[in-house]
Structures are given as structure tokens and as C-alpha cells.
Design a protein around this motif. Structure first.
Motif, PDB file in Angstrom:
ATOM      1  N   THR A   1       0.841  -1.198   0.000  1.00 47.01           N
ATOM      2  CA  THR A   1       0.000   0.000   0.000  1.00 47.01           C
ATOM      3  C   THR A   1       0.877   1.249   0.000  1.00 47.01           C
ATOM      4  OG1 THR A   1      -1.700  -1.204   1.229  1.00 47.01           O
ATOM      5  CG2 THR A   1      -1.874   1.191   1.178  1.00 47.01           C
ATOM      6  N   THR A   2       1.968   1.216   0.747  1.00 47.86           N
ATOM      7  CA  THR A   2       2.912   2.332   0.713  1.00 47.86           C
ATOM      8  C   THR A   2       3.483   2.503  -0.684  1.00 47.86           C
ATOM      9  OG1 THR A   2       3.497   1.932   3.041  1.00 47.86           O
ATOM     10  CG2 THR A   2       5.012   3.265   1.743  1.00 47.86           C
ATOM     11  N   THR A   3       3.829   1.401  -1.326  1.00 45.14           N
ATOM     12  CA  THR A   3       4.344   1.472  -2.697  1.00 45.14           C
ATOM     13  C   THR A   3       3.317   2.078  -3.641  1.00 45.14           C
ATOM     14  OG1 THR A   3       5.809  -0.429  -2.375  1.00 45.14           O
ATOM     15  CG2 THR A   3       5.186   0.099  -4.639  1.00 45.14           C
ATOM     16  N   SER A   4       2.058   1.697  -3.463  1.00 41.01           N
ATOM     17  CA  SER A   4       0.998   2.246  -4.307  1.00 41.01           C
ATOM     18  C   SER A   4       0.943   3.762  -4.186  1.00 41.01           C
ATOM     19  CB  SER A   4      -0.350   1.633  -3.913  1.00 41.01           C
ATOM     20  OG  SER A   4      -1.418   2.244  -4.613  1.00 41.01           O
TER      21      SER A   4
ATOM     22  N   SER B   1       2.133   7.133  -6.997  1.00 34.88           N
ATOM     23  CA  SER B   1       1.444   8.377  -7.338  1.00 34.88           C
ATOM     24  C   SER B   1       2.404   9.559  -7.334  1.00 34.88           C
ATOM     25  CB  SER B   1       0.304   8.636  -6.345  1.00 34.88           C
ATOM     26  OG  SER B   1      -0.698   7.658  -6.443  1.00 34.88           O
ATOM     27  N   VAL B   2       3.397   9.527  -6.409  1.00 30.70           N
ATOM     28  CA  VAL B   2       4.377  10.607  -6.349  1.00 30.70           C
ATOM     29  C   VAL B   2       5.137  10.711  -7.667  1.00 30.70           C
ATOM     30  CG1 VAL B   2       6.469  11.428  -5.187  1.00 30.70           C
ATOM     31  CG2 VAL B   2       4.620  10.395  -3.856  1.00 30.70           C
ATOM     32  N   VAL B   3       5.458   9.566  -8.249  1.00 25.00           N
ATOM     33  CA  VAL B   3       6.176   9.542  -9.525  1.00 25.00           C
ATOM     34  C   VAL B   3       5.248   9.865 -10.682  1.00 25.00           C
ATOM     35  CG1 VAL B   3       7.482   8.080 -11.125  1.00 25.00           C
ATOM     36  CG2 VAL B   3       7.937   7.958  -8.666  1.00 25.00           C
TER      37      VAL B   3
ATOM     38  N   ALA C   1       7.744   2.872 -11.498  1.00 24.93           N
ATOM     39  CA  ALA C   1       8.601   3.306 -10.403  1.00 24.93           C
ATOM     40  C   ALA C   1       7.772   3.901  -9.276  1.00 24.93           C
ATOM     41  CB  ALA C   1       9.620   4.334 -10.898  1.00 24.93           C
ATOM     42  N   ALA C   2       8.337   3.828  -8.076  1.00 27.93           N
ATOM     43  CA  ALA C   2       7.765   4.449  -6.878  1.00 27.93           C
ATOM     44  C   ALA C   2       8.881   5.218  -6.206  1.00 27.93           C
ATOM     45  CB  ALA C   2       7.212   3.391  -5.934  1.00 27.93           C
ATOM     46  N   GLY C   3       8.549   6.352  -5.584  1.00 26.28           N
ATOM     47  CA  GLY C   3       9.620   7.109  -4.949  1.00 26.28           C
ATOM     48  C   GLY C   3       9.110   8.307  -4.198  1.00 26.28           C
ATOM     49  N   LYS C   4      10.059   9.018  -3.563  1.00 27.49           N
ATOM     50  CA  LYS C   4       9.718  10.188  -2.765  1.00 27.49           C
ATOM     51  C   LYS C   4      10.856  11.197  -2.834  1.00 27.49           C
ATOM     52  CE  LYS C   4       7.146  12.603   0.004  1.00 27.49           C
ATOM     53  NZ  LYS C   4       7.795  13.839  -0.514  1.00 27.49           N
ATOM     54  N   THR C   5      10.481  12.468  -2.966  1.00 24.36           N
ATOM     55  CA  THR C   5      11.441  13.557  -2.942  1.00 24.36           C
ATOM     56  C   THR C   5      11.640  14.047  -1.515  1.00 24.36           C
ATOM     57  OG1 THR C   5       9.656  15.126  -3.305  1.00 24.36           O
ATOM     58  CG2 THR C   5      10.818  14.328  -5.262  1.00 24.36           C
ATOM     59  N   GLY C   6      12.720  14.770  -1.302  1.00 25.94           N
ATOM     60  CA  GLY C   6      12.962  15.348   0.013  1.00 25.94           C
ATOM     61  C   GLY C   6      13.994  16.445  -0.074  1.00 25.94           C
TER      62      GLY C   6
ATOM     63  N   THR D   1      12.260   0.506  -8.531  1.00 29.78           N
ATOM     64  CA  THR D   1      11.467  -0.318  -9.432  1.00 29.78           C
ATOM     65  C   THR D   1      11.321  -1.657  -8.715  1.00 29.78           C
ATOM     66  OG1 THR D   1      13.402  -1.236 -10.548  1.00 29.78           O
ATOM     67  CG2 THR D   1      12.531   0.861 -11.402  1.00 29.78           C
ATOM     68  N   PRO D   2      10.579  -2.606  -9.293  1.00 27.53           N
ATOM     69  CA  PRO D   2      10.482  -3.901  -8.605  1.00 27.53           C
ATOM     70  C   PRO D   2      11.815  -4.594  -8.395  1.00 27.53           C
ATOM     71  CG  PRO D   2       8.737  -3.680 -10.227  1.00 27.53           C
ATOM     72  CD  PRO D   2       9.653  -2.513 -10.439  1.00 27.53           C
ATOM     73  N   ASP D   3      12.843  -4.241  -9.193  1.00 28.43           N
ATOM     74  CA  ASP D   3      14.105  -4.975  -9.111  1.00 28.43           C
ATOM     75  C   ASP D   3      15.325  -4.123  -8.786  1.00 28.43           C
ATOM     76  OD1 ASP D   3      13.724  -3.708 -11.496  1.00 28.43           O
ATOM     77  OD2 ASP D   3      14.159  -5.430 -12.769  1.00 28.43           O
TER      78      ASP D   3
END
Length: 803
Positions: A589-592, A596-598, A613-618, A632-634
Motif C-alpha cells: 500500500t505504501t508502494t501504491s 502516485s508521487v512519480v 517506479a515508486a519514490g519520494k522527494t525530500g 522499481t520492482p528490481d
């Protein structure tokens, strides 16, 4: 010759025929014992000894005094005999390999391609009379203050060390300088009873054959001081760029301090250890004062002499030095081999790094960061970059970027722990909420669709009322009612600080540690502000935690070493057991949400990878660092761009760097991440995310319905559902509140339209800025770990500093 008649007296009738007195047979002969068999005779005057009573019961287990005395005497004989035998049999040997250290070889994961050799041993032997007494005294104060008055060995410390070795309690210090010299020059660093026994007898013999001055000279010329420097003269050049006879007392005390932990106490390479270094430095100087080697007045006038930058051998230029440094730290920190033993050389270390991915990371940083710097811009001289990439399935670090060049910039930006991670920490808050089945202040389950009040500088509420902590949103934007997913896309501080309070700061911290953030990370403090990322985890630490999310909540310690051997003998590597940090549903769920951030949030630049891809800026306080953490998944990778003054080492804001008004995670870091990921995965099959996510039910917008936001009221964190243990290893939300919509089993390709696309954020200032991550900053409130812009009136070249 006349014969004198014998003299006799008494009754003549009692005399014999020749005048002798007759013998009294009754008095002279033995008497018979009528009670004895056969009429045996018993001597006159002797009494029969009574029989000794037999030992019975518990007394039979207690040794007699004769047995005890005999045992003590036997033990004493064995000790004396063993000492004599050892002294006779063990001779002073020739110098060992530690005195002529050879190169260690570092190779890529293929086991063939060489990364670096660190075999350029830096040693220069000098006579003792060239070493000033002040420097000698500093070493004595640090290592053995009674060297000149004591025996060659410290019996108590030697026995303690031997006992700890036998019982498996590890290394034990306390050896004299003579013993240390014997270990360094004649023997080795292995912790065995045989080695300690040899050290014992050789030290005694050496003390009889050499003077104290000769032993001290040998010790000062063979000891390792870090920075590949063997001996006090080499160390003097490595740290202060001058001969040892030009050092002052403060500099000598610092070099003496290094003997305790050579690499860790290098304050240039490890600024985070400065407090420990200062404590050791003070210990040395105070010892010199105590022994009248330094006046108290001179001691009070001293300030810590910061050493110069390291000047590594050219063999460690580029990324090679950073890799060697990181690998050595991994080996010693995990107690695979100690630093002194590794320094003897001859080891072949197969790393987990993959050359194609390593080359791709270096090229991506060059193209997206370094190539955009200019000598004409003052801010660009402060630009630093760090990166790390981990295979989620194995925990192997496959690529590492430490800086522009190890020979020019010594500090490893991939492993340093002194820059705030900013909003890249927020996914850990969401993961903690999902894993622990947390609720809002009005007992609503926290899911991606849960609504929060995103008002700028909204005060965080606890179960008992106001906390007094009021974090500001980026650019002071008021978002009103907003879902968790939207708040993540836009990195809304007000929402995540309140969510951290709802979940419980301790639970947030525990979840971050479970995911892979080290427990001892600086500023990892359990308070509502933890959500905004004041913690200073390293790039590689963050990559490890994000790799856990990528692998559906399964955590395994990352590693840089696949194999280490010497003379075809392999050393044991620590077990790296995979464990479940959080439930798969919480991780997915966190990945989902991070997808959206990407796809439509602050991290859209990551779409350039051409992969799901999934990720977060900071962004750190005052734009001193900008981050993008994604996967990514890998492949999980973290990129950070940092600001640091090249002369003083002080962290600097990145305003104007790379020709940009502002530095943010959605800019150069995300672009670098995308370029690297595209190249690193080129030729491999595109994998979609296989998610088992619980999005939660949609909630009405109170702003549209006229209802008031309910997060001001008391509430809290529920116990994990379905028997899961904190920080949440079960399916915390499975099948509650009916069948909720789940994310697709296979996620769409990057850039494909998603349902329920988050609404666009209000317009931001400056208008021309790029998509950005948020700052872990606030400007009011009493939280002890608040990160604030203390100067509200400070401005960047293009507009107000973000909160």
C-alpha cells in the motif's frame, strides 16, 4: 702390660666367676603378650595406636589438607615448569608480515575485474631522537603511562585477555607498549591463546635484550595511524603535512589518540565522531599534565588542531577510494576482520558491486549534476553528490557513488551520516500507520484515502490536546482537507506531522528501524517532527530501507562484500537472515502511494527511467541537501545532492547551484535517478509491481460538505489487527469494512493514466520552479527536534526560503 681388674661393687654374691655382674634376664628380655596369637611379644613401653575413623557422607567429597597442599604444589610446579619451558623454547622471531604489509585487492562481483589495490604502504622509519619528547609523552599518555617504570608485561591484563579469548568474549585491551610492539612487529593480530603465550615470553626476552628507548622507537615506527600511514613520521605527513619534529603538543596528542581507533577517529573522514575524538584528545592531554609532561597553563590554552585533508595515493582516485573505504568500514563494523589485521594486506575482497551498474551511476551523476556546475557560479563550488543502489532481492549494493574524486574530496557522500533526509522519511510514517492499524484522532483507519487537515502551520493535536508543534507547509500553502495520497504527492508537512502523532512517534521510529534505518542514526528522535526527516541517515541506509518496501516488506541487511580470502582461505561472513519488517499489505500500500508521487506528484522526473517506479522527494533545512529515493520492482536507488564548503566543511545552502534558483529532490536528484535506472536496467525485462494494496474507502471532503475536520479531537493508535506484532508484520487491513478496492496485480507501465489522479496543488511560488520535494522545516512550536528557518526574513535569489 698389666691388667687392671675390673671395677665392681655391690654384693659379692652377685658377681660372676670372673667378677662380672650377672644379667637380669627378666628385665632385659621382652615379655609375651598372652592376648596375641602365638604368644607374640610386644615391645616394652609402646602403646597401641587407635584405628582412624573412616570418612563418610559428604566428608568423602572434601579433599584433605594433604590433598589440597599436594594439588597446590603440583600446580606451582606446572606453572614454574611451563614458564621455564616456554622461556627456553620460544625465541624472538624475525619481523612478520605486519611489518612489511602487502596490498589488498578489491574486485567487482564477477570475481575478476579489479577495482583497486591499496598496496602502496606509507612508512618511514626514524630514530627516537628525531621524535620530540612532547610527542613521545603524548603517546605514552595515550597508551602506557608507566612504560619506563613497569615490567615488559602486564600480568593482570594478559590473563584477562587470554581468558576472554578462551571464553569467546572478544578482544581485550590493556597490553603494555612492549606487548603491542611484539604483536605488531613479530607476531600478528589474531586473538588466540597461542599468540598471547608467544607475546608473553617474547616480551620478557625483548625487555632483557633491548632498552626501553629501543622498544619505544620500534613501536612508534610500526604502529598504524590510519590514512595508510605506518609509523609516527608517516602519520605526521598524512594528517598535518610536516615532519614529526615540527609537531606541537596538541597535534601530537591527536596522533596519539588515533592509535585507539585509526580510521574512526579521523575527524575529516568521519565528522560524526568528533565528540568521541575530542574526548580521547582530552584524555591524552590530561594524562600529560598528570605526569608533569605538560603544564596546566599550556593545556588550558590549547584548541583542537583539525588535521588537513587526506591525500590518498593516486591508485585510489575516482570512485576507487570511496569503494575501498566503504568496504573496509563494512568489514570492520561487522567484525569480519579488524582494522589492524586488514592493514597487514594480502586479502582478496570480492565486492557485490556490478561494473556496468557502477559505470552507469557515475555517468548519470556526471551528466545530471557535475556537468551543470560552472566555475562562474559561487554556489557550484559547494555541490556534492552521493548515491547507492541495492538489489531488493539480495540486499547486495550493486553501485555506489561517493563523490567527485577520492583524491580531491575525501569524505564519502554515500556513507556519511550528517545530512537531513527530509521528506524521504515520510513513507516510513505511512508504512507505520498501515502496519500498526493506526487511526486518526476520531478513530478513522489511516489509509491512502483518509482525509487530513492540510492547513499551513496547523498545530499538531495529541490525545490530551495541543502539542504546540506547528510545522509549515512548503511555500506556506494551505491545502485544506486532503487525502493521505494527495498529501504524499504534494509532501504536505501539516498532514504528516499529525499522522506521526496519530501513529505514535515511537511506532514510527520502530518501523523505520525495522525497514533498515540504523537504530543509532543521529537525530532519529521519537517526536511528531520525525515525519519531516530531521534524521541524518546515510544514502546507503535510505537505499536499504526503500529496498525493503520494494521487496514487499521483507528486510535483509545490505552488504558490500560477497567473499574475502587470504592465501586461498576464506573468512566467514556474517549471516544475513531475511525477516519480515512489516506486512506485505502495508508495504504494498505504501508502494501504491509512492507510485502516485512519480506518476503525478513531486517526483515526475523519475518517469524518465521508462520503468514502473515508486519514490519520494525530500529537501533538507535551508536547501542544504536534496534527495530522491525510489525503486522499481528490481532495483532500489537513492540519490542526494549536498551543499558543503570545500574549505571549511560546513554545510551550505544550494540556492543558485546548477543554475537553479532552488535545489529540490524533484530536480537533479530525480533526473539522476531516472538516467541511472534506465541505463542500469537496460536490456532486462520490464517488470511491473505486483501489489496487494488496501487503498481504503473514499471519504467525503468536509470542505465541500460543510462538515468540520475531526482530527482536532482525541484518538490514537489501535493495536495491530489479526494478531500482527509491531511494527506490523501481518495483514493489518485485510477484509475489514467490506471489500475495498485494491491496486491492480500488475501495475500499468510508467506514464500510463491512473484512476483517481490526485488534484493539482495550488499554484506555487516562484512560478518557474521545478516540481519539488518538501522541507523538514517549521517555524513555531516547542518540539525539541523541530527544524526551523530561524531567519524568517532570509531570501533566496528568486524568492522566499521554503519553510
Amino acid at each position: 702390660m698389666s691388667q687392671e681388674p675390673p671395677q665392681h661393687g655391690g654384693d659379692p654374691g652377685q658377681q660372676g666367676a670372673e667378677g662380672w655382674a650377672p644379667r637380669d634376664l627378666s628385665a632385659a628380655g621382652p615379655t609375651t603378650d598372652p592376648d596375641h596369637p602365638n604368644g607374640a611379644q610386644s615391645p616394652k613401653g609402646r602403646k597401641k595406636r587407635p584405628n582412624r575413623p573412616k570418612r563418610t557422607g559428604w566428608r568423602r567429597a572434601v579433599p584433605t589438607w594433604r590433598m589440597t597442599l599436594g594439588g597446590v604444589l603440583l600446580l606451582a610446579l606446572l606453572v614454574v615448569g611451563g614458564f621455564i619451558a616456554g622461556y627456553q623454547l620460544i625465541d624472538i622471531p624475525a619481523a612478520n608480515a605486519a611489518a612489511t604489509a602487502q596490498a589488498n585487492v578489491y574486485v567487482y562481483a564477477d570475481g575478476k575485474t579489479v577495482i583497486a589495490r591499496d598496496g602502496e604502504i606509507n612508512r618511514e622509519k626514524i630514530p627516537l631522537d628525531r621524535i620530540p619528547p612532547t610527542i613521545q609523552h603524548a603517546v605514552l599518555a595515550a597508551e602506557d603511562r608507566d612504560f619506563y617504570s613497569e615490567d615488559a608485561i602486564d600480568i593482570k591484563a594478559t590473563l584477562r585477555a587470554g581468558w576472554n579469548t578462551v571464553t569467546g568474549k572478544g578482544r581485550q585491551g590493556g597490553s603494555t607498549i612492549t606487548q603491542q610492539y611484539v604483536k605488531n612487529y613479530y607476531l600478528g593480530q589474531e586473538q588466540t591463546v597461542v599468540r598471547k603465550a608467544k607475546e608473553f615470553f617474547i616480551s620478557i626476552k625483548l625487555d632483557r635484550e633491548q632498552s626501553k628507548d629501543e622498544i619505544l622507537e620500534g613501536y612508534l615506527n610500526t604502529s598504524y595511524f590510519g590514512r595508510n600511514a605506518y609509523g609516527i613520521q608517516a602519520a605526521s605527513h598524512a594528517y598535518y603535512g610536516k615532519d614529526v619534529d615540527d609537531l606541537d603538543a596538541g597535534e601530537g596528542a591527536y596522533l596519539a589518540s588515533l592509535l585507539n581507533a585509526p580510521s574512526s577517529y579521523d575527524v575529516v573522514a568521519h565528522p560524526e565522531n568528533k565528540q568521541a575524538v575530542l574526548a580521547r584528545w582530552d584524555y591524552v592531554l590530561d594524562g600529560m599534565v598528570k605526569h608533569d609532561w605538560l603544564s596546566a597553563t599550556d593545556r588550558r590554552a590549547m584548541t583542537f588542531p583539525v588535521p588537513g585533508k587526506a591525500k590518498p595515493a593516486t591508485a585510489l582516485s575516482g570512485q576507487r577510494g570511496y569503494i575501498v573505504q566503504a568496504v573496509e568500514h563494512y568489514l570492520t563494523a561487522n567484525k569480519i576482520i579488524d582494522e589492524d589485521t586488514l592493514a597487514t594486506g594480502g586479502y582478496r575482497i570480492t565486492t557485490t558491486l556490478q561494473k556496468p551498474k557502477q559505470d552507469a551511476l557515475v555517468e548519470a551523476v556526471q551528466d545530471n549534476v557535475l556537468s551543470k556546475t560552472s566555475d562562474d557560479r559561487e554556489a557550484d563550488r559547494n555541490v556534492r553528490a552521493g548515491g547507492a543502489s541495492i538489489d531488493p532481492a539480495t540486499g547486495h549494493v550493486v553501485a555506489l557513488y561517493g563523490g567527485v574524486d577520492y583524491t580531491k574530496q575525501y569524505v564519502n557522500n554515500a556513507t556519511r551520516r550528517d545530512y537531513q533526509v527530509g521528506s524521504t522519511f515520510k513513507p516510513f510514517v505511512l508504512a507505520a500507520a498501515l502496519a500498526n492499524g493506526s487511526t486518526t484522532q476520531k478513530d478513522r483507519d489511516i489509509t491512502p484515502n483518509t482525509r487530513y487537515d492540510g492547513t499551513n502551520e496547523r498545530t499538531v493535536q495529541s490525545a490530551t490536546g495541543s502539542t504546540g508543534y506547528s510545522p509549515a507547509n512548503e511555500d506556506d500553502v494551505d491545502y485544506g482537507s486532503i487525502t493521505v495520497r494527495e498529501a504524499t504527492d504534494k509532501s504536505v508537512n501539516a498532514v504528516y506531522a499529525q499522522m506521526a502523532q496519530d501513529v505514535g512517534p515511537d511506532e514510527v521510529k520502530d518501523t523505520a528501524v525495522a525497514l533498515g534505518i540504523p537504530q543509532d542514526t543521529p537525530d532519529l528522535t521519537a517526536s511528531p517532527s520525525i515525519a519531516l526527516g530531521p534524521a541524518t541517515a546515510s544514502v546507503i541506509d535510505m537505499a536499504s530501507a526503500y529496498a525493503t518496501l520494494a521487496d514487499h516488506g521483507r528486510q535483509r541487511p545490505h552488504t558490500l562484500v560477497a567473499k574475502i580470502s587470504k592465501n586461498a582461505t576464506e573468512l566467514d561472513l556474517p549471516a544475513r537472515n531475511t525477516r519480515r519488517a512489516i506486512s506485505r499489505e502495508a508495504a504494498d500500500t505504501t508502494t501504491s502511494v509512492l507510485r502516485s508521487v512519480v506518476d503525478g506528484g513531486t517526483g515526475t522526473a523519475a518517469l524518465g527511467a521508462g520503468r514502473p517506479a515508486a519514490g519520494k522527494t525530500g529537501t533538507a533545512e535551508e536547501d542544504k541537501a536534496a534527495w530522491f529515493a525510489g525503486y522499481t520492482p528490481d532495483l532500489a536507488t537513492v540519490i542526494a545532492v549536498m551543499g558543503q564548503d570545500p574549505r571549511t566543511g560546513i554545510q551550505k545552502p544550494l540556492y543558485g547551484a546548477l543554475g537553479l534558483a532552488r535545489m529540490n529532490g524533484g530536480g537533479a536528484p530525480a533526473q539522476t535517478w531516472a538516467a541511472y535506472t534506465r541505463a542500469a536496467l537496460e536490456g532486462s525485462e520490464v517488470q511491473g509491481f505486483d501489489l496487494e494494496a488496501d487503498e481504503g474507502p473514499e471519504e467525503p471532503d468536509p470542505d465541500a460538505s460543510g462538515e468540520s475536520e475531526d482530527t482536532e479531537e482525541a484518538g490514537g493508535t489501535k493495536s495491530p489487527r489479526d494478531g500482527t506484532e509491531k511494527p506490523g508484520t501481518g495483514d493489518a487491513h485485510k477484509k475489514r469494512d467490506g471489500d475495498r478496492p485494491r491496486a491492480p496485480e500488475a501495475s500499468p507501465a510508467a506514464g500510463a493514466p491512473r484512476t483517481a489522479t490526485p488534484a493539482a496543488a495550488p499554484s506555487r511560488t516562484p512560478a518557474a520552479r521545478e516540481a519539488s520535494g518538501d522541507h523538514p522545516t517549521d517555524r513555531r512550536g516547542g518540539d525539541s527536534t523541530d527544524i526551523r528557518d530561524d531567519d524568517r526574513d532570509s531570501r533566496s535569489p528568486s524568492g522566499p526560503v521554503r519553510p
